[in-house]
Design an enzyme around this catalytic site. Structure first.
Site, mmCIF file in Angstrom:
data_model
loop_
_atom_site.group_PDB
_atom_site.id
_atom_site.type_symbol
_atom_site.label_atom_id
_atom_site.label_comp_id
_atom_site.label_asym_id
_atom_site.label_seq_id
_atom_site.Cartn_x
_atom_site.Cartn_y
_atom_site.Cartn_z
ATOM 1 N N LYS A 65 -5.104 10.848 -0.504
ATOM 2 C CA LYS A 65 -4.820 9.880 -1.538
ATOM 3 C C LYS A 65 -6.002 10.907 -2.872
ATOM 4 O O LYS A 65 -5.680 9.495 -3.839
ATOM 5 C CB LYS A 65 -4.823 8.918 -0.696
ATOM 6 C CG LYS A 65 -3.610 8.470 -0.063
ATOM 7 C CD LYS A 65 -2.754 8.410 0.088
ATOM 8 C CE LYS A 65 -1.625 7.855 1.069
ATOM 9 N NZ LYS A 65 -0.858 8.803 1.881
HETATM 10 C C1 LIG Z 1 0.213 9.307 2.613
HETATM 11 C C2 LIG Z 1 -0.767 10.870 3.553
HETATM 12 C C3 LIG Z 1 0.990 11.508 3.346
HETATM 13 C C4 LIG Z 1 2.279 10.956 3.253
HETATM 14 O O1 LIG Z 1 2.611 11.203 1.676
HETATM 15 P P1 LIG Z 1 3.568 10.985 0.934
HETATM 16 O O2 LIG Z 1 3.068 11.059 -0.221
HETATM 17 O O3 LIG Z 1 3.595 9.337 1.115
HETATM 18 O O4 LIG Z 1 4.557 11.086 1.331
HETATM 19 C C5 LIG Z 1 0.715 12.188 4.658
HETATM 20 N N1 LIG Z 1 -0.331 12.300 4.993
HETATM 21 C C6 LIG Z 1 -1.648 11.933 4.814
HETATM 22 C C7 LIG Z 1 -2.926 11.993 5.242
HETATM 23 C C8 LIG Z 1 -1.719 11.012 3.980
HETATM 24 O O5 LIG Z 1 -2.337 9.836 3.749
#
Ligand SMILES: *Cc1c(COP(=O)(O)O)cnc(C)c1O
Length: 495
Positions: free
Chosen positions: A112
């Site tokens: 993120k």
């Molecule tokens: C948010 C997240 C995901 C999923 O990503 P999306 O864009 O929602 O598909 C996968 N792994 C981690 C560690 C995340 O924080």
């Protein structure tokens, strides 16, 4: 070429990139999509000699066409700096028969950070460009990861404040500690008595409160959202797919133009959608493998063409993928429906009314680029242990979903195309699950003991994000009832 953005649910007037970033969601509830996906205008060879920041500029300038070169470079340089623990920002590590694209070297050690470290700058620049005088107040409900990444991104960014609500008893101890120790005079963190849905509903209510909006405007404030459907989060995620290919080319691991596969552990469908956009820009990607955990609504969708959220919600050890409504999938549905917003709106209405929709055979035919995959809890744990035992490389539980789904795909399809796996979190963020997968005996150790043990067995340094919370003082201790969220916001804003 100027790129404008329109809603996936109606054909109302298109907006500029900066307006789409400011608004987040279109007025009709749809998501903003670029009216055309631009093509890369520099060669892969040229890209292979560039830094992360330079690649970011080459990709993002094609989407954010109302930003000047200076504005965009300024945002990029403020985002991708020493907050990351490596100069390459997103390194590639080869292990087994795949390349792991490590997207967790930022401030909160999850992917993120890749988008949330630049979003605040894109947002404040957009506000200036559109003569918004108000201070921007970011309001977020979080189940753990997004909240901390947004706090870290917005902390001390001029012209913004951020308020994060989390379920007081619904996040992990490490996640809570990460949030309540957040520094920055413009940050506020509040635990609510209730679950994540209560926090989310409360935030949505505040966004829709027109009387509050008016009162805030008079005091010089307006709300905005750091939610993953903002185009200002999607565009920065395209960058690292282009960059990973450029690195492979630069290191002589692929020939120019050679196709690769990409595997993404998926929840809200944002990360893999960015890979799909990269492919549509001309990046040589063959298959996009969408990996789910036991909440495999997307796997079933790619198998059958039916999206059905009516099922049990399963709590797994990859909690950031425990999602039954993948919001960003709407952008793909719109595209394979032939950019037909009425058709897409009908599917979304059916999803919200009955929790299910069926796409047509013609639409299914346009999903050839994708493969759905999934992995059970046991398959993930076996993957973590196997990679560690054989290569000494430790991956987190989310990345393990992708790695295990890829192993199954490779065995079934005999496809040996070179493959990049998006590695979305540091194993230090999910230490207990990871260490238990490696050896059951670790379950008896304390949280920080496990951190030190992980450092020892993987021969890696404990990330700063974890070091900090060992000793950091608690700076936020507000707890409220869900009915009190509005009062809490007003109090923080001095209203
Ligand atoms: C948010 C997240 C995901 C999923 O990503 P999306 O864009 O929602 O598909 C996968 N792994 C981690 C560690 C995340 O924080």
């Amino acid at each position: 070429m100027e790129i404008l953005y329109k809603s996936t649910r109606s054909d109302s007037t298109p907006v500029t990139a900066s307006q789409a970033i400011l608004k987040g969601l279109a007025d009709d509830g749809g998501l903003f999509v670029p009216m055309e996906i631009p093509a890369l205008d520099v060669s892969l060879k040229e890209l292979s000699g560039m830094t992360y920041q330079e690649v970011a500029y080459e990709v993002m300038k094609l989407y954010l066409t109302d930003f000047t070169e200076e504005e965009l470079k300024n945002c990029i340089n403020k985002a991708y700096d020493e907050k990351f623990d490596t100069e390459v920002i997103a390194p590639l590590t080869e292990a087994g028969n795949a390349f792991y694209l490590e997207l967790y070297h930022g401030a909160t050690i999850a992917f993120k950070d890749m988008a949330l470290s630049i979003l605040p700058h894109l947002l404040t620049t957009s506000a200036k460009k559109n003569a918004v005088k108000n201070e921007i107040v970011i309001l977020t409900a979080t189940s753990g990861d997004t909240g901390k990444a947004a706090l870290a991104g917005f902390a001390d960014v001029e012209g913004t404040r951020i308020i994060v609500f989390y379920p007081k008893n619904g996040v992990s101890p490490i996640q809570e500690k990460q949030m309540v120790t957040q520094k920055g005079a413009n940050t506020h963190v509040v635990g609510i008595h209730g679950n994540f849905d209560d926090a989310q509903t409360g935030v949505k209510k505040l966004f829709g409160d027109t009387a509050l909006a008016k009162e805030m405007d008079e005091k010089g404030f307006q709300f905005s959202s750091a939610n993953s459907i903002n185009i200002g989060r999607l565009v920065p995620q395209i960058v690292y797919y282009v960059y990973s290919y450029a690195m492979l080319l630069g290191q002589g691991k692929v020939e120019e133009g050679e196709k690769i596969n990409v595997v993404v552990p998926t929840g809200n469908f944002g990360n893999i959608l960015a890979a799909y956009y990269a492919k549509n820009m001309g990046l040589p990607i063959d298959k996009l493998i969408c990996a789910s955990n036991d909440n495999k609504v997307l796997f079933d969708f790619f198998q059958s063409g039916t999206y059905d959220r009516n099922r049990e919600f399963i709590l797994t050890s990859s909690p950031s993928m425990d999602i039954l409504i993948s919001s960003n999938l709407e952008r793909l549905i719109y595209k394979i429906a032939g950019n037909d917003s009425a058709k897409n709106a009908a599917f979304m209405a059916s999803l919200s009314k009955d929790g299910v929709y069926d796409i047509t055979d013609e639409m299914k035919g346009k999903l050839q680029d994708f493969r759905g995959g999934y992995a059970s809890e046991q398959e993930c744990f076996d993957m973590i242990k196997g990679l560690y035992d054989e290569f000494g490389y430790v991956i987190d539980t989310h990345t393990a979903v992708a790695a295990a789904a890829y192993a199954k795909y490779r065995a079934e399809s005999k496809d040996t195309t070179k493959t990049v796996i998006a590695s979305t979190a540091s194993p230090y963020k999910f230490t207990r699950s990871v260490m238990k997968a490696i050896d059951e005996k670790y379950d008896s150790m304390g949280d920080f003991e496990l951190v030190d043990e992980l450092s020892r067995i993987s021969n890696t340094d404990v990330p700063k994000a974890i070091e900090e919370i060992r000793t950091a003082p608690v700076l936020h201790n507000t707890v409220c009832e869900k009915e009190e969220m509005k009062d809490v916001v007003k109090k923080f804003l001095g209203m």
